[in-house]
Design a protein around this motif. Structure first.
Motif, PDB file in Angstrom:
ATOM      1  N   LEU A 110       0.838  -1.202   0.000  1.00  0.00           N
ATOM      2  CA  LEU A 110       0.000   0.000   0.000  1.00  0.00           C
ATOM      3  C   LEU A 110       0.870   1.248   0.000  1.00  0.00           C
ATOM      4  CD1 LEU A 110      -2.544  -1.162   2.730  1.00  0.00           C
ATOM      5  CD2 LEU A 110      -2.951  -1.059   0.266  1.00  0.00           C
ATOM      6  N   ASN A 111       0.427   2.260  -0.740  1.00  0.00           N
ATOM      7  CA  ASN A 111       1.134   3.532  -0.767  1.00  0.00           C
ATOM      8  C   ASN A 111       1.042   4.188   0.612  1.00  0.00           C
ATOM      9  OD1 ASN A 111       1.901   6.216  -1.103  1.00  0.00           O
ATOM     10  ND2 ASN A 111       1.092   6.325  -3.184  1.00  0.00           N
ATOM     11  N   PRO A 112       2.188   4.390   1.284  1.00  0.00           N
ATOM     12  CA  PRO A 112       2.140   4.869   2.679  1.00  0.00           C
ATOM     13  C   PRO A 112       1.560   6.270   2.820  1.00  0.00           C
ATOM     14  CG  PRO A 112       4.400   4.884   1.854  1.00  0.00           C
ATOM     15  CD  PRO A 112       3.558   4.189   0.815  1.00  0.00           C
ATOM     16  N   ARG A 113       1.531   7.040   1.736  1.00  0.00           N
ATOM     17  CA  ARG A 113       1.085   8.429   1.843  1.00  0.00           C
ATOM     18  C   ARG A 113      -0.418   8.593   1.659  1.00  0.00           C
ATOM     19  NH1 ARG A 113       5.298  12.040   1.051  1.00  0.00           N
ATOM     20  NH2 ARG A 113       7.274  10.968   0.837  1.00  0.00           N
ATOM     21  N   ARG A 114      -1.089   7.544   1.191  1.00  0.00           N
ATOM     22  CA  ARG A 114      -2.508   7.718   0.880  1.00  0.00           C
ATOM     23  C   ARG A 114      -3.378   7.178   2.005  1.00  0.00           C
ATOM     24  NH1 ARG A 114      -4.195   6.970  -5.108  1.00  0.00           N
ATOM     25  NH2 ARG A 114      -5.567   8.598  -4.340  1.00  0.00           N
ATOM     26  N   LYS A 115      -4.566   7.722   2.084  1.00  0.00           N
ATOM     27  CA  LYS A 115      -5.501   7.272   3.114  1.00  0.00           C
ATOM     28  C   LYS A 115      -6.266   6.047   2.626  1.00  0.00           C
ATOM     29  CE  LYS A 115      -6.108  11.726   5.280  1.00  0.00           C
ATOM     30  NZ  LYS A 115      -6.991  12.879   5.487  1.00  0.00           N
ATOM     31  N   VAL A 116      -6.762   5.291   3.587  1.00  0.00           N
ATOM     32  CA  VAL A 116      -7.476   4.053   3.267  1.00  0.00           C
ATOM     33  C   VAL A 116      -8.616   4.298   2.280  1.00  0.00           C
ATOM     34  CG1 VAL A 116      -8.996   2.304   4.267  1.00  0.00           C
ATOM     35  CG2 VAL A 116      -6.830   2.860   5.379  1.00  0.00           C
ATOM     36  N   LYS A 117      -9.367   5.381   2.503  1.00  0.00           N
ATOM     37  CA  LYS A 117     -10.536   5.632   1.644  1.00  0.00           C
ATOM     38  C   LYS A 117     -10.125   5.859   0.185  1.00  0.00           C
ATOM     39  CE  LYS A 117     -10.713  10.547   2.635  1.00  0.00           C
ATOM     40  NZ  LYS A 117     -11.388  11.613   3.347  1.00  0.00           N
ATOM     41  N   ASP A 118      -8.902   6.360  -0.040  1.00  0.00           N
ATOM     42  CA  ASP A 118      -8.434   6.553  -1.412  1.00  0.00           C
ATOM     43  C   ASP A 118      -7.803   5.282  -1.968  1.00  0.00           C
ATOM     44  OD1 ASP A 118      -9.148   9.264  -1.361  1.00  0.00           O
ATOM     45  OD2 ASP A 118      -7.321   9.707  -0.233  1.00  0.00           O
ATOM     46  N   LEU A 119      -7.098   4.555  -1.075  1.00  0.00           N
ATOM     47  CA  LEU A 119      -6.424   3.333  -1.511  1.00  0.00           C
ATOM     48  C   LEU A 119      -7.406   2.310  -2.063  1.00  0.00           C
ATOM     49  CD1 LEU A 119      -3.927   2.933   1.440  1.00  0.00           C
ATOM     50  CD2 LEU A 119      -3.289   3.160  -0.955  1.00  0.00           C
ATOM     51  N   VAL A 120      -8.540   2.129  -1.370  1.00  0.00           N
ATOM     52  CA  VAL A 120      -9.421   1.034  -1.753  1.00  0.00           C
ATOM     53  C   VAL A 120     -10.139   1.288  -3.080  1.00  0.00           C
ATOM     54  CG1 VAL A 120      -9.767   0.083   0.539  1.00  0.00           C
ATOM     55  CG2 VAL A 120     -11.283   1.880  -0.270  1.00  0.00           C
ATOM     56  N   ARG A 172      -9.399  -3.490  -1.826  1.00  0.00           N
ATOM     57  CA  ARG A 172      -8.899  -2.852  -3.022  1.00  0.00           C
ATOM     58  C   ARG A 172      -9.012  -3.777  -4.231  1.00  0.00           C
ATOM     59  NH1 ARG A 172      -4.501   0.729  -4.206  1.00  0.00           N
ATOM     60  NH2 ARG A 172      -3.000  -0.606  -5.266  1.00  0.00           N
ATOM     61  N   SER A 173      -8.706  -5.056  -3.993  1.00  0.00           N
ATOM     62  CA  SER A 173      -8.703  -5.964  -5.131  1.00  0.00           C
ATOM     63  C   SER A 173     -10.113  -6.414  -5.513  1.00  0.00           C
ATOM     64  CB  SER A 173      -7.810  -7.168  -4.842  1.00  0.00           C
ATOM     65  OG  SER A 173      -8.291  -7.836  -3.717  1.00  0.00           O
ATOM     66  N   ILE A 174     -11.055  -6.370  -4.576  1.00  0.00           N
ATOM     67  CA  ILE A 174     -12.406  -6.794  -4.964  1.00  0.00           C
ATOM     68  C   ILE A 174     -13.292  -5.606  -5.346  1.00  0.00           C
ATOM     69  CG2 ILE A 174     -12.371  -8.954  -3.639  1.00  0.00           C
ATOM     70  CD1 ILE A 174     -14.012  -7.641  -1.494  1.00  0.00           C
ATOM     71  N   ALA A 175     -12.745  -4.372  -5.236  1.00  0.00           N
ATOM     72  CA  ALA A 175     -13.542  -3.183  -5.555  1.00  0.00           C
ATOM     73  C   ALA A 175     -14.037  -3.221  -6.997  1.00  0.00           C
ATOM     74  CB  ALA A 175     -12.723  -1.917  -5.304  1.00  0.00           C
ATOM     75  N   LEU A 176     -13.222  -3.762  -7.895  1.00  0.00           N
ATOM     76  CA  LEU A 176     -13.597  -3.785  -9.314  1.00  0.00           C
ATOM     77  C   LEU A 176     -14.398  -5.032  -9.676  1.00  0.00           C
ATOM     78  CD1 LEU A 176     -10.293  -2.482 -10.878  1.00  0.00           C
ATOM     79  CD2 LEU A 176     -12.516  -1.436 -11.152  1.00  0.00           C
ATOM     80  N   GLU A 177     -14.779  -5.804  -8.650  1.00  0.00           N
ATOM     81  CA  GLU A 177     -15.497  -7.056  -8.869  1.00  0.00           C
ATOM     82  C   GLU A 177     -14.850  -7.904  -9.952  1.00  0.00           C
ATOM     83  OE1 GLU A 177     -19.650  -6.265  -9.285  1.00  0.00           O
ATOM     84  OE2 GLU A 177     -19.698  -5.143  -7.414  1.00  0.00           O
ATOM     85  N   PRO A 178     -13.623  -8.343  -9.713  1.00  0.00           N
ATOM     86  CA  PRO A 178     -12.898  -9.104 -10.716  1.00  0.00           C
ATOM     87  C   PRO A 178     -13.464 -10.516 -10.862  1.00  0.00           C
ATOM     88  CG  PRO A 178     -11.674  -9.114  -8.677  1.00  0.00           C
ATOM     89  CD  PRO A 178     -12.879  -8.249  -8.451  1.00  0.00           C
ATOM     90  N   ASP A 179     -13.022 -11.219 -11.908  1.00  0.00           N
ATOM     91  CA  ASP A 179     -13.400 -12.616 -12.089  1.00  0.00           C
ATOM     92  C   ASP A 179     -12.423 -13.530 -11.369  1.00  0.00           C
ATOM     93  OD1 ASP A 179     -15.404 -11.763 -13.789  1.00  0.00           O
ATOM     94  OD2 ASP A 179     -14.044 -11.760 -15.505  1.00  0.00           O
TER      95      ASP A 179
END
Lengths: 325, 348
Positions: A110-120, A172-179
């Motif tokens: 995870l990018n240490p400078r970004r907040k969780v709400k932006d990361l996900v 973060r990885s399931i946000a795009l509803e991947p296959d």
């Protein structure tokens, strides 16, 4: 280079992911590292394939090559109906968003400078929000991975524990509803109680989103717990493919059996510990001829050095690449 | 001074290690006691932050009272108080009396020194061997830890060896001066499964060969289960349960031990078995709970647990079983399940 065979593939069925003759090689000064040598696998929709092996067996290289990070030296990777290898960069990125990767060390992922709400929601920032409402989507996403949105939304990775960071990575990885979700040792840096939480979470996410999963790990019990089918790798080759329910009692390949015998247990107390001489895994720069496991195998004969074993169906659903089982 | 036959080799009594940090006092080890006899292996298990590694280092004297650290309580090695010694005297212990094996074999070895130097340095300093004698003994040690071609290995550098081989070198170095106590802190965590088994087997056989005492510190309950005589389960700086390994793992008395064991996936379980988890997080060690430290995450906790720190007391659940819980999961019915075991905890 020839692989370990294709007997275990299921070509008649719809497949979420199909990998054919995947080769990953890295040129180094002293030659070529043969990380993955002709890997074949397929993944049915909703199925979890566990890839089991020790460090240096090529399991992580395989996972990354499937993601095209970097593209493999040879072979083909088909995600659904889309052939990923050889695609131009931009369409490939778009196509690849259907497949996501969860890594071992959640803090450095995870990018240490970004907040969780932006990361996900970084993926949605790139590929578009559709008709989603940002604030409610972030909160429901965080809740779905067992995080309290109120508490973590405005935090940065260093303020969270390892387990919480791994939850953010999964969100973060399931946000795009991947296959397809590829998990590379997602629980090996976590404490046992946290490991159980993450395994349960992955299982829940898979059920809810109908994900297909490739789960790469070295821990036999963890792989058995999450997988439907297990593939055992050694030095870039497939040794055995079998239903995970059979892993404990029906495994046949000498390497699978060695792995199972190495799992520490209470039963160790009942036998005399024998000091053994250190055995080295051969260098992937110059892998042994024939069967790559033969240098450590108790069953090895001249045939193993001369002829490479191919996967054969020994029992329904169980495929073993060994001359002597 | 006691002679070895007089009692246990190592006695740790009410040990506290407190770090003074800008955020406040961290009681990393908070009143831990145990004993280890020669030829015996004690397992210290717990999750990260439970204080098991700090405990190991405090026992060894690597962590001692200093500007930002306070150590209190006693560590008696063969009757001598490790923490009452001057730093120079304490250093004399490391090697001949206490050997240590750490988790990461790469950082335990000096990358610019040859394998042989690590061994001969120790031998020459503590046993005052000649160069030639030290080299001979180094070859012998590498043989004992199962390293093939020991003479060639002596001239190699750590980066030329695999992880398992490096850990064998570290073990050889720790054993060079024939210590009476070996502290192994997560010795196999960085290694592969098949190598892990080799190293654990090696340690077990060395311990029985030399009637050494060993403290095996690990988060891997499986590794500890089969390789230790007794086990001590740590949570947030305190011992929650102690006893013979087999009985503790077969019928845990403390809810934490029970939950921890249940959260490990078992090979014998069917695939997709839902694992039991422990809700919540370990406490912030600058502000630990007043009562039982596991209380906020425990399903059996009540007001007593919130108010009163449970002391580690003997329970009639088997020989030498101890538990620090107001409501232990006793398998023996004779005890009222809901009665607190002690009137007052010895917590502060």
């Amino acid at each position: 280079m020839a692989g370990s065979g294709t007997a275990h593939l299921r070509p008649g069925q719809p497949r979420a992911l199909a990998v054919d003759d995947l080769v990953v090689e890295f040129p180094v000064r002293r030659g070529t590292v043969h990380a993955v040598s002709g890997l074949n696998l397929d993944l049915l929709p909703g199925e979890t394939l566990g890839i089991l092996g020790e460090s240096g067996c090529g399991k992580s290289s395989a996972g990354r090559a499937i993601m095209q990070l970097p593209p493999p030296t040879g072979g083909s990777v088909r995600l659904g109906e889309v052939e990923l290898t050889g695609m131009k960069a931009q369409p490939m990125r778009k196509a690849r968003s259907r497949m996501q990767l969860v890594l071992q060390d959640p803090v450095s992922a995870l990018n240490p400078r970004r907040k969780v709400k932006d990361l996900v929601v970084e993926g949605l920032e790139i590929w578009g929000w559709g008709d989603r409402d940002r604030a409610t989507f972030v909160d429901s996403l965080l809740s779905s991975v067992g995080l309290d949105p109120e508490a973590v939304r405005d935090r940065r990775p260093h303020e969270l524990s390892g387990g919480q960071c791994q939850r953010v990575c999964i969100a973060r990885s399931i946000a795009l509803e991947p296959d397809v979700l590829i998990c590379d040792e997602p629980v090996s840096s976590l404490d046992v109680s946290v490991q159980a939480q993450i395994l349960n979470l992955l299982e829940k996410a898979r059920e809810r989103l109908g994900l297909s999963m490739v789960f790469i790990a070295h821990d036999v019990a963890v792989v058995k717990n999450i997988s439907d089918r297990v593939m055992v790798m050694y030095l870039g080759k497939t040794c055995e493919v079998l239903p995970s329910a059979d892993l404990e009692n029906a495994a046949l390949h000498p390497y699978t059996r060695l792995l199972l015998a190495s799992v520490p247990s209470e039963a160790d107390a009942d036998r005399e510990a024998e000091p053994t001489t250190a055995v080295e895994m051969p260098s992937p720069l110059d892998p042994p001829s024939g069967c790559r496991f033969r240098t450590r195998c108790v069953l090895a004969t001249d045939r193993c050095a001369a002829e490479e074993p191919l996967l054969r169906e020994m029992n329904p659903g169980q495929f073993v690449a060994c001359h002597h089982v | 001074m006691m002679t070895p036959s007089d009692g246990p080799l190592l006695v740790v009594d009410d040990l506290h290690t407190v770090f003074h940090t800008p955020r406040g006092e961290v009681r990393a080890v908070d009143g831990v006691s145990f004993q280890v006899a020669a030829g015996e292996t004690l397992g210290l298990v717990g999750e990260s932050g439970s204080g098991k590694s700090v405990l190991g280092r405090t026992v060894m004297g690597l962590i001692a009272t200093g500007p930002a650290t306070t150590v209190s309580g006693q560590v008696l090695l063969d009757g001598r108080d490790v923490h009452a010694l001057k730093p120079g005297q304490r250093r004399q212990l490391w090697g001949p009396e206490i050997g240590m094996v750490f988790q990461d074999p790469m950082t335990s070895l000096n990358p610019v020194k040859r394998v042989g130097t690590h061994l001969t340095e120790t031998l020459r300093r503590h046993l005052h061997c000649s160069r030639k004698e030290a080299t001979e003994r180094a070859v012998d040690l590498l043989n004992q830890v199962g390293i093939p071609e020991p003479v060639r290995r002596l001239t190699q550098y750590p980066h030329e060896l695999s992880g398992g081989m490096r850990q064998r070198v570290v073990i050889a170095t720790a054993l060079a001066c024939d210590p009476r106590l070996l502290i192994a802190d997560e010795p196999t965590t960085a290694l592969d499964v098949t190598v892990q088994k080799q190293i654990l087997d090696l340690l077990a056989s060395l311990v029985s060969e030399r009637t050494m005492a060993m403290i095996l510190i690990s988060h891997d309950l499986g590794a500890v289960a089969g390789r230790t005589d007794r086990v001590q389960v740590m949570y947030a700086g305190r011992t929650v349960e102690a006893g013979p390994t087999r009985t503790v793992f077969d019928s845990p008395d403390h809810p934490y031990t029970d939950a921890l064991l249940a959260s490990i996936p078992q090979l014998s379980d069917q695939p997709h078995t839902v694992l039991r988890t422990i809700e919540g997080n370990p406490p912030d060690m600058t502000r630990p709970p007043r009562g039982c430290r596991f209380g906020p995450r425990c399903g059996r906790a009540d007001d007593t647990c919130t108010d009163l720190m449970p002391a580690l007391v003997a329970v009639p659940d088997g020989p030498a079983r101890q538990v620090a819980c107001h409501h232990p999961l006793l398998s023996i019915e004779s005890l009222e399940p809901n009665a607190p075991l002690t009137e007052a905890g010895h917590g502060r």
